[in-house]
Design an enzyme around this catalytic site. Structure first.
Site, PDB file in Angstrom:
ATOM      1  N   HIS A   1       0.860  -1.194   0.000  1.00 50.52           N
ATOM      2  CA  HIS A   1       0.000   0.000   0.000  1.00 50.52           C
ATOM      3  C   HIS A   1       0.892   1.238   0.000  1.00 50.52           C
ATOM      4  O   HIS A   1       1.954   1.253   0.610  1.00 50.52           O
ATOM      5  CB  HIS A   1      -0.874   0.008   1.268  1.00 50.52           C
ATOM      6  CG  HIS A   1      -2.036   0.921   1.163  1.00 50.52           C
ATOM      7  ND1 HIS A   1      -1.950   2.268   1.414  1.00 50.52           N
ATOM      8  CD2 HIS A   1      -3.310   0.701   0.787  1.00 50.52           C
ATOM      9  CE1 HIS A   1      -3.139   2.819   1.237  1.00 50.52           C
ATOM     10  NE2 HIS A   1      -3.979   1.898   0.851  1.00 50.52           N
TER      11      HIS A   1
ATOM     12  N   ASP B   1      -7.977  -5.293   0.054  1.00 47.21           N
ATOM     13  CA  ASP B   1      -8.461  -6.149  -1.037  1.00 47.21           C
ATOM     14  C   ASP B   1      -8.116  -7.616  -0.861  1.00 47.21           C
ATOM     15  O   ASP B   1      -8.597  -8.459  -1.634  1.00 47.21           O
ATOM     16  CB  ASP B   1      -7.885  -5.643  -2.370  1.00 47.21           C
ATOM     17  CG  ASP B   1      -8.411  -4.265  -2.686  1.00 47.21           C
ATOM     18  OD1 ASP B   1      -7.611  -3.334  -2.870  1.00 47.21           O
ATOM     19  OD2 ASP B   1      -9.643  -4.106  -2.699  1.00 47.21           O
TER      20      ASP B   1
HETATM   21  C1  SDX Z   1      -6.195   0.140  -2.789  1.00 47.23           C
HETATM   22  O1  SDX Z   1      -4.431   4.614  -1.859  1.00 47.23           O
HETATM   23  C2  SDX Z   1      -5.357   3.999  -1.257  1.00 47.23           C
HETATM   24  O2  SDX Z   1      -5.764   4.366  -0.191  1.00 47.23           O
HETATM   25  C3  SDX Z   1      -5.965   2.833  -2.014  1.00 47.23           C
HETATM   26  C4  SDX Z   1      -6.959   1.982  -1.254  1.00 47.23           C
HETATM   27  C5  SDX Z   1      -8.232   2.738  -0.963  1.00 47.23           C
HETATM   28  O3  SDX Z   1      -8.950   2.350  -0.022  1.00 47.23           O
HETATM   29  O4  SDX Z   1      -8.557   3.673  -1.754  1.00 47.23           O
HETATM   30  O5  SDX Z   1      -6.384   1.538  -0.038  1.00 47.23           O
HETATM   31  C6  SDX Z   1      -7.359   0.757  -2.078  1.00 47.23           C
HETATM   32  O6  SDX Z   1      -5.938   0.496  -3.907  1.00 47.23           O
HETATM   33  C7  SDX Z   1      -5.326  -0.846  -2.071  1.00 47.23           C
HETATM   34  C8  SDX Z   1      -4.134  -1.356  -2.940  1.00 47.23           C
HETATM   35  C9  SDX Z   1      -4.644  -2.435  -3.887  1.00 47.23           C
HETATM   36  N1  SDX Z   1      -3.581  -2.792  -4.858  1.00 47.23           N
HETATM   37  C10 SDX Z   1      -2.969  -3.990  -4.829  1.00 47.23           C
HETATM   38  O7  SDX Z   1      -3.133  -4.817  -3.940  1.00 47.23           O
HETATM   39  C11 SDX Z   1      -2.043  -4.233  -6.016  1.00 47.23           C
HETATM   40  C12 SDX Z   1      -0.706  -4.784  -5.502  1.00 47.23           C
HETATM   41  N2  SDX Z   1      -0.036  -3.703  -4.764  1.00 47.23           N
HETATM   42  C13 SDX Z   1       0.969  -2.949  -5.527  1.00 47.23           C
HETATM   43  O8  SDX Z   1       0.608  -2.687  -6.864  1.00 47.23           O
HETATM   44  C14 SDX Z   1       1.479  -1.739  -4.727  1.00 47.23           C
HETATM   45  O9  SDX Z   1       1.755  -2.179  -3.463  1.00 47.23           O
HETATM   46  C15 SDX Z   1       0.637  -0.496  -4.640  1.00 47.23           C
HETATM   47  C16 SDX Z   1       0.247   0.021  -5.959  1.00 47.23           C
HETATM   48  C17 SDX Z   1      -0.586  -0.740  -3.818  1.00 47.23           C
HETATM   49  C18 SDX Z   1       1.485   0.567  -3.941  1.00 47.23           C
HETATM   50  O10 SDX Z   1       2.549   0.827  -4.775  1.00 47.23           O
HETATM   51  P1  SDX Z   1       3.627   1.997  -4.426  1.00 47.23           P
HETATM   52  O11 SDX Z   1       3.292   2.701  -3.187  1.00 47.23           O
HETATM   53  O12 SDX Z   1       3.816   2.806  -5.661  1.00 47.23           O
HETATM   54  O13 SDX Z   1       4.873   1.169  -4.077  1.00 47.23           O
HETATM   55  P2  SDX Z   1       5.935   0.690  -5.112  1.00 47.23           P
HETATM   56  O14 SDX Z   1       5.255   0.175  -6.329  1.00 47.23           O
HETATM   57  O15 SDX Z   1       6.960   1.767  -5.269  1.00 47.23           O
HETATM   58  O16 SDX Z   1       6.582  -0.577  -4.341  1.00 47.23           O
HETATM   59  C19 SDX Z   1       7.656  -0.389  -3.421  1.00 47.23           C
HETATM   60  C20 SDX Z   1       8.442  -1.688  -3.526  1.00 47.23           C
HETATM   61  C21 SDX Z   1       8.860  -2.005  -4.965  1.00 47.23           C
HETATM   62  O17 SDX Z   1      10.021  -2.797  -4.901  1.00 47.23           O
HETATM   63  P3  SDX Z   1      11.479  -2.047  -5.048  1.00 47.23           P
HETATM   64  O18 SDX Z   1      11.413  -1.290  -6.388  1.00 47.23           O
HETATM   65  O19 SDX Z   1      11.583  -1.134  -3.864  1.00 47.23           O
HETATM   66  O20 SDX Z   1      12.472  -3.186  -5.078  1.00 47.23           O
HETATM   67  O21 SDX Z   1       7.618  -2.793  -3.121  1.00 47.23           O
HETATM   68  C22 SDX Z   1       7.409  -3.666  -4.232  1.00 47.23           C
HETATM   69  C23 SDX Z   1       7.739  -2.886  -5.480  1.00 47.23           C
HETATM   70  O22 SDX Z   1       8.182  -3.745  -6.526  1.00 47.23           O
HETATM   71  N3  SDX Z   1       6.006  -4.060  -4.181  1.00 47.23           N
HETATM   72  C24 SDX Z   1       5.552  -5.307  -4.414  1.00 47.23           C
HETATM   73  C25 SDX Z   1       4.164  -5.227  -4.208  1.00 47.23           C
HETATM   74  N4  SDX Z   1       3.822  -3.979  -3.887  1.00 47.23           N
HETATM   75  C26 SDX Z   1       4.957  -3.247  -3.881  1.00 47.23           C
HETATM   76  N5  SDX Z   1       6.200  -6.443  -4.760  1.00 47.23           N
HETATM   77  C27 SDX Z   1       5.413  -7.540  -4.903  1.00 47.23           C
HETATM   78  N6  SDX Z   1       4.063  -7.572  -4.720  1.00 47.23           N
HETATM   79  C28 SDX Z   1       3.412  -6.415  -4.366  1.00 47.23           C
HETATM   80  N7  SDX Z   1       2.104  -6.430  -4.173  1.00 47.23           N
END
Ligand code: SDX
Length: 442
Positions: A318, A376
């Protein structure tokens, strides 16, 4: 130069000083304090004073507005709506109360609650001609595409609530959207399964009404399971609002141009659909089904950690929560309650989800990046157990989030400092160059 720096000779303690080393000039920017959470550096005059933009793609360090609606402490896993914690609201309140709280700022007393529920109930029908719009979609259209289209179309039917400068019209539009979203969502489901639309009933509560419109058929009586209705109502509470997330920011930006509330909410639905946002609940179920068995969980976690593999653990991570999403904890408990009530002893998807959670929470990759289950991760398991197809999961998220979107929209419109949102950019394209006629392009 801001007053703070010029009057005292040295920056006051509520300012942020920074120096442009290219010119040696120092600037002092006001620091604003909220009730809770980080202070903010007020950069509204930054460009005018420095001729520089700030740069923050994805807004990871940017506050886009002032708000009194929702507060999140991502490190502690805290979520408050108008000061009330999500776990207390989920435990003791109901969705209609939370809607009133978000819209008005206080929990309703008995009379206020009765009147609000009466208003919402009596706005739950939609204009009969709206049903013709459904006929234009293929039966296998994704219900989010229907929800997006029909919601935008509401502006064509409710012209008496489009004037955003009129507080009464803003309130009517807010009530209509909260009241009609379950009806529109249930109709999208009925259309997809070829069953007749079921009208809302004024003798049913909000969540019960939605379940009846979704699952009742004219050929036999429908009895709402009270445990399922309570779980549905709780799921709506958990999804009601969440600060300035992507879809809420979309609604605010659309609304800042003066667009009507139905168009703004349709824009929010479109943004929520993405798998990185509200579409994640559908993606989680698809992921769990793709994993297929507990024995394959380790392989999936390995893929999620592989930078060369686009696969991510859906339902994990998140932007704000760097701790367990408090909503996921409530959802997890609700999961066991609903499965138990429905006599689903060992749901293979739940087993896979719990194994996934166990492994991920012990794995350095997820621990180092503070990746925890989010709202989720468990919701899809409950929704599938209740009988919703996976394609309806994000529709339910949008149904619940409508009150958050419209409350944030209303707060923005009523903010005296409100202006159209118009971000700038760092331009890295071509320098100015003369046009080259076609004959000379080789
Ligand atoms: C919702 O914003 C809100 O409040 C949203 C929400 C709401 O109520 O409105 O809470 C609802 O959207 C919840 C999130 C649902 N999405 C998912 O579950 C999809 C999977 N999650 C990822 O796509 C991700 O965690 C996000 C999009 C939710 C957050 O992404 P960020 O903050 O942009 O973080 P990032 O992509 O920069 O990740 C940081 C690191 C990265 O690795 P490094 O580059 O540092 O090596 O963490 C890794 C990412 O690759 N990472 C994951 C991951 N999420 C982040 N690696 C594997 N699996 C994951 N799910």
């Amino acid at each position: 130069m801001s007053e703070a720096a010029s009057s005292a000779g040295k920056p006051a303690n509520n300012t942020f000083t920074l120096t442009d080393n290219r010119s040696g000039k120092s600037y002092s920017l006001p620091v604003l304090k909220g009730t809770l959470g980080p202070d903010v550096v007020d950069v509204r005059k930054f460009y005018g004073e420095t001729d520089c933009f700030t740069f923050d793609p994805g807004f990871t360090s940017t506050g886009s507005c002032e708000s009194k609606l929702t507060f999140i402490d991502g490190d502690k896993g805290v979520l408050l709506h108008r000061g009330y914690s999500i776990d207390e609201l989920a435990e003791h309140s109901d969705f209609m109360e939370v809607c009133y709280l978000l819209l008005n700022g206080e929990l309703p007393n008995r009379a206020e609650k009765y009147e609000f529920e009466h208003i919402i109930t009596h706005h739950s029908m939609v204009h009969e001609q709206l049903t013709f719009f459904y006929r234009g979609f293929r039966r296998d259209a994704h219900p989010m595409s229907i929800l997006c289209g029909i919601t935008g179309a509401l502006a064509a039917f409710y012209g008496d609530s489009l004037d955003i400068t009129d507080p009464h019209q803003r309130l009517i539009a807010s009530h209509r959207l909260i009241a009609k979203m379950p009806t529109i969502a249930a109709m999208a489901y009925k259309y997809s399964v070829g069953q007749p639309f079921v009208y809302p009933r004024n003798d049913l509560k909000y969540a019960e009404n939605f379940l009846a419109m979704t699952f009742a058929v004219p050929s036999e009586p429908y009895h709402v399971n009270p445990v399922v209705a309570k779980a549905m109502d709780r799921l709506f509470i958990l999804h009601a609002d969440h600060e300035q997330n992507a879809s809420t920011s979309t609604v605010r930006l659309a609304g800042s141009s003066g667009a009507n509330p139905y168009a703004c909410i349709a824009a929010g639905i479109a943004s929520l659909w993405g798998p990185a946002h509200g579409g994640a609940n559908e993606a989680v179920l698809n992921m769990l089904q793709e994993i297929g068995s507990k024995s394959r969980v380790g392989e999936c976690v390995k893929r999620a950690k592989d930078k060369n593999d686009p696969f991510r653990l859906m339902g994990f991570g998140h932007r704000v929560y760097k701790n367990y999403d408090p909503r996921a904890q409530v959802m997890r408990r609700s999961c066991h309650e609903v499965l138990g009530e429905l006599g689903i002893k060992n749901d293979p998807l739940l087993d896979i989800a719990m194994e996934l959670e166990r492994i991920a929470l012990e794995d350095d990759y997820f621990v180092e990046r503070k990746l925890y289950p989010n709202v989720d991760f468990y919701s899809g398991i409950i929704l599938k157990a209740i009988g919703f197809p996976t394609s309806m999961f994000t529709v339910l998220f949008a149904l619940a989030r409508t009150v958050g979107w419209i409350s944030q929209w209303k707060e923005m419109i009523e903010d005296p400092q409100q202006k159209i949102g118009r971000p700038r950019q760092l331009y890295t394209g071509a320098q100015r160059r003369p046009y080259v006629p076609l004959a000379m392009r080789g």
